[in-house]
Motif scaffolding. Structure first.
Motif, PDB file in Angstrom:
ATOM      1  N   GLN A   1      -5.761  11.098  -9.951  1.00  0.00           N
ATOM      2  CA  GLN A   1      -4.617  10.195  -9.865  1.00  0.00           C
ATOM      3  C   GLN A   1      -4.375   9.778  -8.427  1.00  0.00           C
ATOM      4  OE1 GLN A   1      -2.439   8.884 -12.203  1.00  0.00           O
ATOM      5  NE2 GLN A   1      -3.836   9.618 -13.789  1.00  0.00           N
ATOM      6  N   VAL A   2      -3.959   8.551  -8.278  1.00  0.00           N
ATOM      7  CA  VAL A   2      -3.633   7.999  -6.965  1.00  0.00           C
ATOM      8  C   VAL A   2      -2.206   7.486  -7.021  1.00  0.00           C
ATOM      9  CG1 VAL A   2      -4.152   6.173  -5.316  1.00  0.00           C
ATOM     10  CG2 VAL A   2      -6.022   7.369  -6.467  1.00  0.00           C
ATOM     11  N   GLN A   3      -1.456   7.786  -6.002  1.00  0.00           N
ATOM     12  CA  GLN A   3      -0.099   7.264  -5.876  1.00  0.00           C
ATOM     13  C   GLN A   3      -0.062   6.290  -4.695  1.00  0.00           C
ATOM     14  OE1 GLN A   3      -0.459  10.929  -5.881  1.00  0.00           O
ATOM     15  NE2 GLN A   3      -0.605  10.593  -8.088  1.00  0.00           N
ATOM     16  N   LEU A   4       0.645   5.199  -4.890  1.00  0.00           N
ATOM     17  CA  LEU A   4       0.752   4.157  -3.874  1.00  0.00           C
ATOM     18  C   LEU A   4       2.215   3.898  -3.559  1.00  0.00           C
ATOM     19  CD1 LEU A   4      -1.820   1.652  -5.418  1.00  0.00           C
ATOM     20  CD2 LEU A   4      -2.245   3.297  -3.596  1.00  0.00           C
ATOM     21  N   GLU A   5       2.518   3.804  -2.290  1.00  0.00           N
ATOM     22  CA  GLU A   5       3.893   3.527  -1.873  1.00  0.00           C
ATOM     23  C   GLU A   5       3.898   2.399  -0.858  1.00  0.00           C
ATOM     24  OE1 GLU A   5       6.062   6.891  -0.524  1.00  0.00           O
ATOM     25  OE2 GLU A   5       7.920   5.776  -0.217  1.00  0.00           O
ATOM     26  N   GLU A   6       4.506   1.287  -1.235  1.00  0.00           N
ATOM     27  CA  GLU A   6       4.604   0.142  -0.342  1.00  0.00           C
ATOM     28  C   GLU A   6       5.882   0.207   0.495  1.00  0.00           C
ATOM     29  OE1 GLU A   6       3.149  -1.898  -4.318  1.00  0.00           O
ATOM     30  OE2 GLU A   6       4.640  -0.391  -3.756  1.00  0.00           O
ATOM     31  N   SER A   7       5.809  -0.424   1.642  1.00  0.00           N
ATOM     32  CA  SER A   7       6.996  -0.575   2.488  1.00  0.00           C
ATOM     33  C   SER A   7       6.792  -1.792   3.373  1.00  0.00           C
ATOM     34  CB  SER A   7       7.231   0.673   3.339  1.00  0.00           C
ATOM     35  OG  SER A   7       6.123   0.924   4.175  1.00  0.00           O
ATOM     36  N   GLY A   8       7.867  -2.225   4.002  1.00  0.00           N
ATOM     37  CA  GLY A   8       7.776  -3.301   4.970  1.00  0.00           C
ATOM     38  C   GLY A   8       8.282  -4.646   4.505  1.00  0.00           C
ATOM     39  N   SER A  21       2.987  -2.246   4.392  1.00  0.00           N
ATOM     40  CA  SER A  21       2.171  -1.036   4.410  1.00  0.00           C
ATOM     41  C   SER A  21       2.050  -0.492   3.001  1.00  0.00           C
ATOM     42  CB  SER A  21       2.805   0.025   5.306  1.00  0.00           C
ATOM     43  OG  SER A  21       2.941  -0.429   6.632  1.00  0.00           O
ATOM     44  N   CYS A  22       0.892   0.094   2.720  1.00  0.00           N
ATOM     45  CA  CYS A  22       0.667   0.766   1.441  1.00  0.00           C
ATOM     46  C   CYS A  22       0.026   2.114   1.742  1.00  0.00           C
ATOM     47  CB  CYS A  22      -0.230  -0.058   0.541  1.00  0.00           C
ATOM     48  SG  CYS A  22      -0.677   0.778  -1.003  1.00  0.00           S
ATOM     49  N   ALA A  23       0.782   3.158   1.515  1.00  0.00           N
ATOM     50  CA  ALA A  23       0.295   4.512   1.756  1.00  0.00           C
ATOM     51  C   ALA A  23      -0.227   5.088   0.453  1.00  0.00           C
ATOM     52  CB  ALA A  23       1.410   5.382   2.320  1.00  0.00           C
ATOM     53  N   ALA A  24      -1.465   5.558   0.486  1.00  0.00           N
ATOM     54  CA  ALA A  24      -2.100   6.141  -0.686  1.00  0.00           C
ATOM     55  C   ALA A  24      -2.109   7.654  -0.579  1.00  0.00           C
ATOM     56  CB  ALA A  24      -3.525   5.623  -0.837  1.00  0.00           C
ATOM     57  N   SER A  25      -1.892   8.314  -1.704  1.00  0.00           N
ATOM     58  CA  SER A  25      -1.951   9.770  -1.743  1.00  0.00           C
ATOM     59  C   SER A  25      -2.574  10.198  -3.059  1.00  0.00           C
ATOM     60  CB  SER A  25      -0.557  10.372  -1.568  1.00  0.00           C
ATOM     61  OG  SER A  25       0.303   9.939  -2.604  1.00  0.00           O
ATOM     62  N   GLY A  26      -2.930  11.475  -3.123  1.00  0.00           N
ATOM     63  CA  GLY A  26      -3.581  11.989  -4.321  1.00  0.00           C
ATOM     64  C   GLY A  26      -5.085  11.975  -4.167  1.00  0.00           C
ATOM     65  N   ASN A  73      -7.701   4.759   8.136  1.00  0.00           N
ATOM     66  CA  ASN A  73      -8.210   5.827   7.274  1.00  0.00           C
ATOM     67  C   ASN A  73      -7.529   7.156   7.560  1.00  0.00           C
ATOM     68  OD1 ASN A  73      -9.989   4.132   5.908  1.00  0.00           O
ATOM     69  ND2 ASN A  73     -11.638   4.488   7.378  1.00  0.00           N
ATOM     70  N   GLY A  74      -7.171   7.374   8.800  1.00  0.00           N
ATOM     71  CA  GLY A  74      -6.508   8.634   9.152  1.00  0.00           C
ATOM     72  C   GLY A  74      -5.153   8.778   8.495  1.00  0.00           C
ATOM     73  N   LYS A  75      -4.510   7.645   8.227  1.00  0.00           N
ATOM     74  CA  LYS A  75      -3.191   7.658   7.606  1.00  0.00           C
ATOM     75  C   LYS A  75      -3.251   7.285   6.129  1.00  0.00           C
ATOM     76  CE  LYS A  75      -0.656   6.543  11.839  1.00  0.00           C
ATOM     77  NZ  LYS A  75       0.299   5.616  12.495  1.00  0.00           N
ATOM     78  N   ASN A  76      -4.470   7.027   5.628  1.00  0.00           N
ATOM     79  CA  ASN A  76      -4.627   6.621   4.218  1.00  0.00           C
ATOM     80  C   ASN A  76      -3.715   5.443   3.879  1.00  0.00           C
ATOM     81  OD1 ASN A  76      -6.452   8.771   3.791  1.00  0.00           O
ATOM     82  ND2 ASN A  76      -4.754  10.159   3.381  1.00  0.00           N
ATOM     83  N   THR A  77      -3.668   4.505   4.791  1.00  0.00           N
ATOM     84  CA  THR A  77      -2.727   3.389   4.668  1.00  0.00           C
ATOM     85  C   THR A  77      -3.458   2.064   4.855  1.00  0.00           C
ATOM     86  OG1 THR A  77      -0.884   4.735   5.439  1.00  0.00           O
ATOM     87  CG2 THR A  77      -0.623   2.358   5.591  1.00  0.00           C
ATOM     88  N   VAL A  78      -3.091   1.120   4.035  1.00  0.00           N
ATOM     89  CA  VAL A  78      -3.581  -0.248   4.157  1.00  0.00           C
ATOM     90  C   VAL A  78      -2.402  -1.129   4.561  1.00  0.00           C
ATOM     91  CG1 VAL A  78      -4.467  -2.227   2.867  1.00  0.00           C
ATOM     92  CG2 VAL A  78      -5.482   0.026   2.540  1.00  0.00           C
ATOM     93  N   TYR A  79      -2.690  -2.074   5.444  1.00  0.00           N
ATOM     94  CA  TYR A  79      -1.653  -2.954   5.959  1.00  0.00           C
ATOM     95  C   TYR A  79      -1.951  -4.402   5.577  1.00  0.00           C
ATOM     96  CZ  TYR A  79      -0.834   1.122   8.902  1.00  0.00           C
ATOM     97  OH  TYR A  79      -0.596   2.395   9.348  1.00  0.00           O
ATOM     98  N   LEU A  80      -0.904  -5.173   5.460  1.00  0.00           N
ATOM     99  CA  LEU A  80      -1.043  -6.613   5.283  1.00  0.00           C
ATOM    100  C   LEU A  80      -0.157  -7.294   6.309  1.00  0.00           C
ATOM    101  CD1 LEU A  80      -2.335  -8.879   3.565  1.00  0.00           C
ATOM    102  CD2 LEU A  80      -0.190  -8.917   2.249  1.00  0.00           C
ATOM    103  N   GLN A  81      -0.786  -7.848   7.318  1.00  0.00           N
ATOM    104  CA  GLN A  81      -0.061  -8.608   8.330  1.00  0.00           C
ATOM    105  C   GLN A  81       0.063 -10.044   7.845  1.00  0.00           C
ATOM    106  OE1 GLN A  81       1.377  -7.620  11.333  1.00  0.00           O
ATOM    107  NE2 GLN A  81       2.186  -9.712  11.370  1.00  0.00           N
ATOM    108  N   MET A  82       1.287 -10.511   7.728  1.00  0.00           N
ATOM    109  CA  MET A  82       1.540 -11.853   7.201  1.00  0.00           C
ATOM    110  C   MET A  82       2.212 -12.694   8.279  1.00  0.00           C
ATOM    111  SD  MET A  82       2.871 -10.876   3.377  1.00  0.00           S
ATOM    112  CE  MET A  82       4.418 -10.162   3.949  1.00  0.00           C
ATOM    113  N   ASN A  83       1.548 -13.756   8.677  1.00  0.00           N
ATOM    114  CA  ASN A  83       2.068 -14.653   9.699  1.00  0.00           C
ATOM    115  C   ASN A  83       2.307 -16.038   9.108  1.00  0.00           C
ATOM    116  OD1 ASN A  83       1.724 -12.578  11.616  1.00  0.00           O
ATOM    117  ND2 ASN A  83      -0.359 -13.254  12.075  1.00  0.00           N
TER     118      ASN A  83
END
Length: 114
Positions: A1-8, A21-26, A73-83
């Motif tokens: 299982q993978v858990q995803l938490e968005e923020s920003g 930001s999307c932090a993945a865990s599990g 990868n160290g933070k298991n996080t994917v980012y989306l920069q939107m300009n």
């Protein structure tokens, strides 16, 4: 299982910027791709951008040149920069991950005022 938490998400004026930001865990080691989708009221969910486990990126045509997807990868996080955001990009933005299954985050609201 993978858990995803968005923020920003939040409120921004047209032409402004936000970073999601999307932090993945599990069980994240077998994730092959992570993507961002968005869904505006009354519209279908659409692909915004994605990044594979190998680092390849892809974008929806409407955001090319303005949005950038990246990962830490160290933070298991994917980012989306939107300009240069546009009012029509007001939507709930969802994080997506795929291994042998598909996982979605709960979504984060982005509102672009004109």
């Amino acid at each position: 299982q993978v858990q995803l938490e968005e923020s920003g998400g939040g409120l921004v004026q047209a032409g402004g910027s936000l970073r999601l930001s999307c932090a993945a865990s599990g069980s994240i080691l077998r994730i092959v791709v992570m993507q961002w989708f968005r869904q505006a009221p009354g519209k279908q969910r659409e692909l915004v951008a994605g990044i594979t486990s190998g680092g390849s990126t892809h974008y929806g045509d409407s955001v090319k040149g303005r949005f950038t997807i990246s990962r830490d990868n160290g933070k298991n996080t994917v980012y989306l920069q939107m300009n240069s955001l546009k009012p029509e990009e007001t939507a709930v933005y969802y994080c997506y991950a795929q291994d042998s299954s598909i996982y979605w985050g709960q979504g984060t609201q982005v509102t672009v005022s004109s």
